[in-house]
Write a protein that holds these residues in place. Structure first.
Motif, PDB file in Angstrom:
ATOM      1  N   UNK A  50       8.653   5.275 -20.680  1.00 56.82           N
ATOM      2  CA  UNK A  50       8.732   5.356 -22.148  1.00 56.82           C
ATOM      3  C   UNK A  50       8.867   6.811 -22.591  1.00 56.82           C
ATOM      4  N   UNK A  51       8.106   7.717 -21.974  1.00 57.00           N
ATOM      5  CA  UNK A  51       8.137   9.132 -22.376  1.00 57.00           C
ATOM      6  C   UNK A  51       9.472   9.787 -22.050  1.00 57.00           C
ATOM      7  N   UNK A  52      10.067   9.417 -20.925  1.00 53.99           N
ATOM      8  CA  UNK A  52      11.280  10.085 -20.453  1.00 53.99           C
ATOM      9  C   UNK A  52      12.566   9.454 -20.978  1.00 53.99           C
ATOM     10  N   UNK A  53      12.487   8.194 -21.408  1.00 51.68           N
ATOM     11  CA  UNK A  53      13.704   7.487 -21.785  1.00 51.68           C
ATOM     12  C   UNK A  53      14.573   7.130 -20.593  1.00 51.68           C
ATOM     13  N   UNK A  54      13.975   7.176 -19.396  1.00 51.10           N
ATOM     14  CA  UNK A  54      14.738   6.882 -18.174  1.00 51.10           C
ATOM     15  C   UNK A  54      15.155   5.412 -18.129  1.00 51.10           C
ATOM     16  N   UNK A  55      16.291   5.173 -17.515  1.00 47.87           N
ATOM     17  CA  UNK A  55      16.740   3.807 -17.269  1.00 47.87           C
ATOM     18  C   UNK A  55      15.891   3.201 -16.152  1.00 47.87           C
ATOM     19  N   UNK A  56      15.427   1.984 -16.362  1.00 45.84           N
ATOM     20  CA  UNK A  56      14.581   1.291 -15.384  1.00 45.84           C
ATOM     21  C   UNK A  56      15.408   0.212 -14.676  1.00 45.84           C
ATOM     22  N   UNK A  57      15.529   0.341 -13.349  1.00 40.52           N
ATOM     23  CA  UNK A  57      16.322  -0.613 -12.572  1.00 40.52           C
ATOM     24  C   UNK A  57      15.429  -1.251 -11.502  1.00 40.52           C
ATOM     25  N   UNK A  58      14.820  -2.393 -11.821  1.00 46.54           N
ATOM     26  CA  UNK A  58      13.957  -3.091 -10.862  1.00 46.54           C
ATOM     27  C   UNK A  58      14.778  -3.884  -9.849  1.00 46.54           C
ATOM     28  N   UNK A  62       0.820  -1.217   0.000  1.00 47.54           N
ATOM     29  CA  UNK A  62       0.000   0.000   0.000  1.00 47.54           C
ATOM     30  C   UNK A  62       0.855   1.269   0.000  1.00 47.54           C
ATOM     31  N   UNK A  63       2.080   1.165   0.539  1.00 42.86           N
ATOM     32  CA  UNK A  63       2.945   2.338   0.568  1.00 42.86           C
ATOM     33  C   UNK A  63       4.181   2.190  -0.305  1.00 42.86           C
ATOM     34  N   UNK A  64       4.137   1.273  -1.263  1.00 41.14           N
ATOM     35  CA  UNK A  64       5.297   1.061  -2.149  1.00 41.14           C
ATOM     36  C   UNK A  64       5.660   2.387  -2.827  1.00 41.14           C
ATOM     37  N   UNK A  65       6.962   2.651  -2.934  1.00 40.43           N
ATOM     38  CA  UNK A  65       7.432   3.877  -3.587  1.00 40.43           C
ATOM     39  C   UNK A  65       8.626   3.530  -4.469  1.00 40.43           C
ATOM     40  N   UNK A  66       8.957   4.448  -5.373  1.00 43.37           N
ATOM     41  CA  UNK A  66      10.117   4.254  -6.244  1.00 43.37           C
ATOM     42  C   UNK A  66      11.093   5.399  -5.994  1.00 43.37           C
ATOM     43  N   UNK A  67      12.333   5.207  -6.447  1.00 43.09           N
ATOM     44  CA  UNK A  67      13.342   6.251  -6.311  1.00 43.09           C
ATOM     45  C   UNK A  67      13.680   6.788  -7.695  1.00 43.09           C
ATOM     46  N   UNK A  68      13.516   8.094  -7.858  1.00 37.08           N
ATOM     47  CA  UNK A  68      13.741   8.754  -9.146  1.00 37.08           C
ATOM     48  C   UNK A  68      15.051   9.531  -9.087  1.00 37.08           C
ATOM     49  N   UNK A  69      15.967   9.151  -9.972  1.00 36.12           N
ATOM     50  CA  UNK A  69      17.274   9.805 -10.060  1.00 36.12           C
ATOM     51  C   UNK A  69      17.292  10.714 -11.286  1.00 36.12           C
ATOM     52  N   UNK A  70      17.686  11.964 -11.090  1.00 41.70           N
ATOM     53  CA  UNK A  70      17.873  12.890 -12.216  1.00 41.70           C
ATOM     54  C   UNK A  70      19.249  13.519 -12.067  1.00 41.70           C
ATOM     55  N   UNK A  71      20.106  13.326 -13.064  1.00 43.13           N
ATOM     56  CA  UNK A  71      21.461  13.863 -12.978  1.00 43.13           C
ATOM     57  C   UNK A  71      21.940  14.256 -14.371  1.00 43.13           C
ATOM     58  N   UNK A  72      22.343  15.505 -14.531  1.00 40.28           N
ATOM     59  CA  UNK A  72      22.848  16.006 -15.816  1.00 40.28           C
ATOM     60  C   UNK A  72      21.914  15.621 -16.959  1.00 40.28           C
ATOM     61  N   UNK A  73      20.619  15.870 -16.763  1.00 40.14           N
ATOM     62  CA  UNK A  73      19.594  15.614 -17.785  1.00 40.14           C
ATOM     63  C   UNK A  73      19.393  14.145 -18.133  1.00 40.14           C
ATOM     64  N   UNK A  74      19.923  13.255 -17.327  1.00 35.93           N
ATOM     65  CA  UNK A  74      19.646  11.824 -17.498  1.00 35.93           C
ATOM     66  C   UNK A  74      18.809  11.369 -16.310  1.00 35.93           C
ATOM     67  N   UNK A  75      18.004  10.326 -16.542  1.00 39.83           N
ATOM     68  CA  UNK A  75      17.105   9.858 -15.482  1.00 39.83           C
ATOM     69  C   UNK A  75      17.177   8.343 -15.316  1.00 39.83           C
ATOM     70  N   UNK A  76      16.902   7.911 -14.105  1.00 38.90           N
ATOM     71  CA  UNK A  76      16.707   6.488 -13.834  1.00 38.90           C
ATOM     72  C   UNK A  76      15.630   6.361 -12.767  1.00 38.90           C
TER      73      UNK A  76
END
Ligand SMILES: [Zn+2]
Length: 289
Positions: free
Chosen positions: A257-265, A203-217
Motif C-alpha cells: 500500500x505504501x509503495x504502490x507496487x504491483x502485487x502478483x501472487x 518457514x523459508x517462504x520468500x518473495x521477489x521484489x522487482x524495481x525498475x525505472x522507479x516502478x515496483x512489483x
C-alpha cells in the motif's frame, strides 16, 4: 499474449491449470452467514461454495535476463492426499510456456517462492526415467532456509503429507545437476531483482521484489492466495506457522500500500494481480485494469 510492464521489465504468464477449492478453505460457514455483503464484494468468484485458483508461472524479462517464478506442478508426479488433484498430471504447460515467446533454454534464473509441489514442479521434467532440469542453462535460486525446511535428510525434518516426494522429484535433481544456488533470504541477484523473506506459509517462504525505472512489483507467492486475504489478512489457509504467516501478510500489505507496487501472487484468478490500497477499515484490492 498479455504483457504487463513495470518500468523496463516485461512480465508474462504461463498457466498450467485451474482448480476449484471450497470457499470454506478461506471462510467458515458462520463468517459467510455474517458477512454476506462482504463476500459478495470480495469473493464474487465464489459460486456454489467453490472458488477458482490458478496454477501459473510468471516470466520476467529484465536486465537482459529471463526469470521464471514458481514453475507450477509439473507432469508425471506421484501426488496423494490433499494434492491428489496434481497426481500424474499430463498438461501442455511447456507448450503454453513457449507460446509466451520464451524458450526454456533461454531462462537465466528460476526462483521458487517456496517448495510446495505447486511452486517447483516444472523445475524438472522426466526424460528416460530420470528427472532432468527443464531450464538447462538457468541458475535455480533456493532460499537456504526453505531448502533446509524440506530436505528430508535433515535431522528434525517435519514432513507434511501433501508435499511428500516433492524434494526428490523437483529439488534434488537440480542440485545433482549442479544448477542450484542456495541463497540467503535477502538476496539481490540482478540490478532490478531482490529476494526478500516472507516466512509463515512455509518457514523459508520468500518473495521477489522487482524495481525498475522507479516502478515496483512484488511476486508474493502464497503470502496471498485470494484477494479476500487483502481485506481480511487474518484469514489463512494451512501454513507451517499460522501466526507468522498472518504477521508476514500484514507487513507485506502495508509495504504494498505504501509503495504502490504491483502485487502478483501465484494463484489469483483473472486479472491475476493488482494493487493494495488503503481503506477506512484496512485494505482493499484494486485489480489490474
Ligand atoms: Zn501455492
Amino acid at each position: 499474449m498479455t504483457v504487463i510492464r513495470v518500468g523496463e521489465a516485461d512480465i508474462r504468464r504461463a498457466e498450467e491449470m485451474r482448480i476449484q477449492v471450497l470457499t470454506e478453505a478461506f471462510i467458515d460457514k458462520s463468517m459467510r452467514r455474517d458477512h454476506a455483503s462482504f463476500l459478495a464484494s470480495h469473493m464474487p468468484d465464489s459460486v456454489n461454495g467453490l472458488i477458482t485458483m490458478i496454477m501459473q508461472t510468471w516470466i520476467i524479462r529484465v536486465d537482459g535476463r529471463v526469470i521464471v517464478v514458481d514453475p507450477c506442478n509439473g507432469n508425471g508426479r506421484a501426488r496423494a492426499g490433499a494434492t491428489a488433484m496434481f497426481n500424474n498430471l499430463n498438461t501442455d504447460f511447456l507448450e503454453r510456456f513457449r507460446a509466451t515467446g520464451t524458450d526454456p533454454a533461454d531462462v537465466s534464473y528460476v526462483f521458487c517462492t517456496h517448495l510446495h509441489c505447486d511452486h517447483c514442479g516444472w523445475n524438472t521434467q522426466a526424460r528416460d526415467g530420470h528427472w532432468v532440469p527443464t531450464f538447462p542453462k538457468a541458475r535455480y535460486l533456493f532460499v537456504r532456509k526453505e531448502y533446509d525446511r524440506w530436505d528430508p535428510n535433515r535431522i528434525g525434518h517435519v514432513a507434511v503429507d501433501f508435499n511428500v516426494g516433492v524434494f526428490e522429484d523437483s529439488v534434488r535433481p537440480i542440485v545433482e545437476a549442479g544448477l542450484a544456488d542456495l541463497v540467503p533470504e535477502w538476496h539481490q541477484f540482478s540490478p532490478s531483482l531482490q529476494i526478500e523473506p516472507a516466512p509463515g506459509h512455509t518457514l523459508g517462504h520468500a518473495v521477489l521484489h522487482l524495481t525498475s525505472a522507479n516502478k515496483e512489483a512484488y511476486f508474493v507467492g502464497d503470502v496471498l492466495h485470494h484477494p479476500v486475504e487483502i481485506a481480511r489478512p487474518e484469514i489463512d489457509v494451512a501454513a507451517d506457522d499460522k501466526e507468522m504467516s498472518i504477521a508476514t501478510r500484514k507487513r507485506l500489505l502495508e509495504r504494498l500500500a505504501d509503495s504502490g507496487a504491483l502485487c502478483l501472487p501465484a494463484h489469483f484468478a483473472e486479472p491475476h494481480g493488482g494493487y493494495v490500497r488503503r481503506a477506512a477499515d484496512g485494505y482493499r484490492f484494486e485489480a489490474l485494469a
